[in-house]
Design an enzyme around this catalytic site. Structure first.
Site, short mmCIF file in Angstrom:
data_model
loop_
_atom_site.label_atom_id
_atom_site.label_comp_id
_atom_site.label_asym_id
_atom_site.label_seq_id
_atom_site.Cartn_x
_atom_site.Cartn_y
_atom_site.Cartn_z
CB CYS A 49 -0.90 0.00 1.23
SG CYS A 49 -1.83 1.53 1.42
CG ASP A 56 -2.36 -3.85 -0.51
OD1 ASP A 56 -3.06 -3.94 0.52
OD2 ASP A 56 -1.99 -2.77 -0.99
#
Length: 158
Positions: A49, A56
């Protein structure tokens, strides 16, 4: 059959830990007389992120109809791995992957679909595609974009 243009196949694997499209290799399509799909599934895609630097996780689906070149799978694996410490939004990762593959392969058609695990209770599934202008694949790209999620899947794993 060895191809001197392939930089990674048969070599010691060196992993890039930052985004690196230069690791992508292609090889010639020996079946120019027919159209066919090639599909890759990457269920262990990881990026960061850009705001929180938290990881992620998602699955990336890449499908394409080759023209004169195909992507070499080990180089694709190394390329996708190079996102591991790359900070970007899901949507940008998917569009960038599609553009990078389009640039090196010049396929008749390509689509990239990301299905990311939720963070904060929300999962994001960006989709990007391209069909070569002046071919029937340009219209296929439009139709698939318009209808790509007309029958949403039942989510059971996230």
């Amino acid at each position: 059959m060895e191809d001197p243009n392939l930089k990674h196949l048969g070599q010691e694997t060196k992993y890039a830990f930052t985004y690196d499209p230069d690791v992508l290799d292609v090889f010639p399509n020996r079946h120019l007389d027919i159209d066919y799909f090639v599909k890759f599934n990457c269920p262990e895609f990881t990026s960061l992120c850009p705001m929180t630097n938290q990881p992620d996780f998602g699955t990336i689906y890449i499908s394409y109809v080759p023209d004169e070149k195909l992507i070499e799978s080990k180089s694709l694996k190394l390329y996708l791995f190079s996102y591991r410490n790359h900070g970007d939004f899901h949507e940008n990762c998917i569009v960038t992957i599609m553009k990078d593959l389009k640039a090196i392969m010049e396929p008749k058609y390509i689509e990239v679909w990301g299905k990311f695990l939720p963070r904060g209770g929300l999962s994001i599934d960006p989709y990007a595609n391209y069909g070569k202008e002046g071919t029937r694949w340009a219209e296929v790209a439009n139709q698939r974009l318009f209808q790509h999620d007309m029958n949403p899947e039942t989510i059971t794993n996230r």
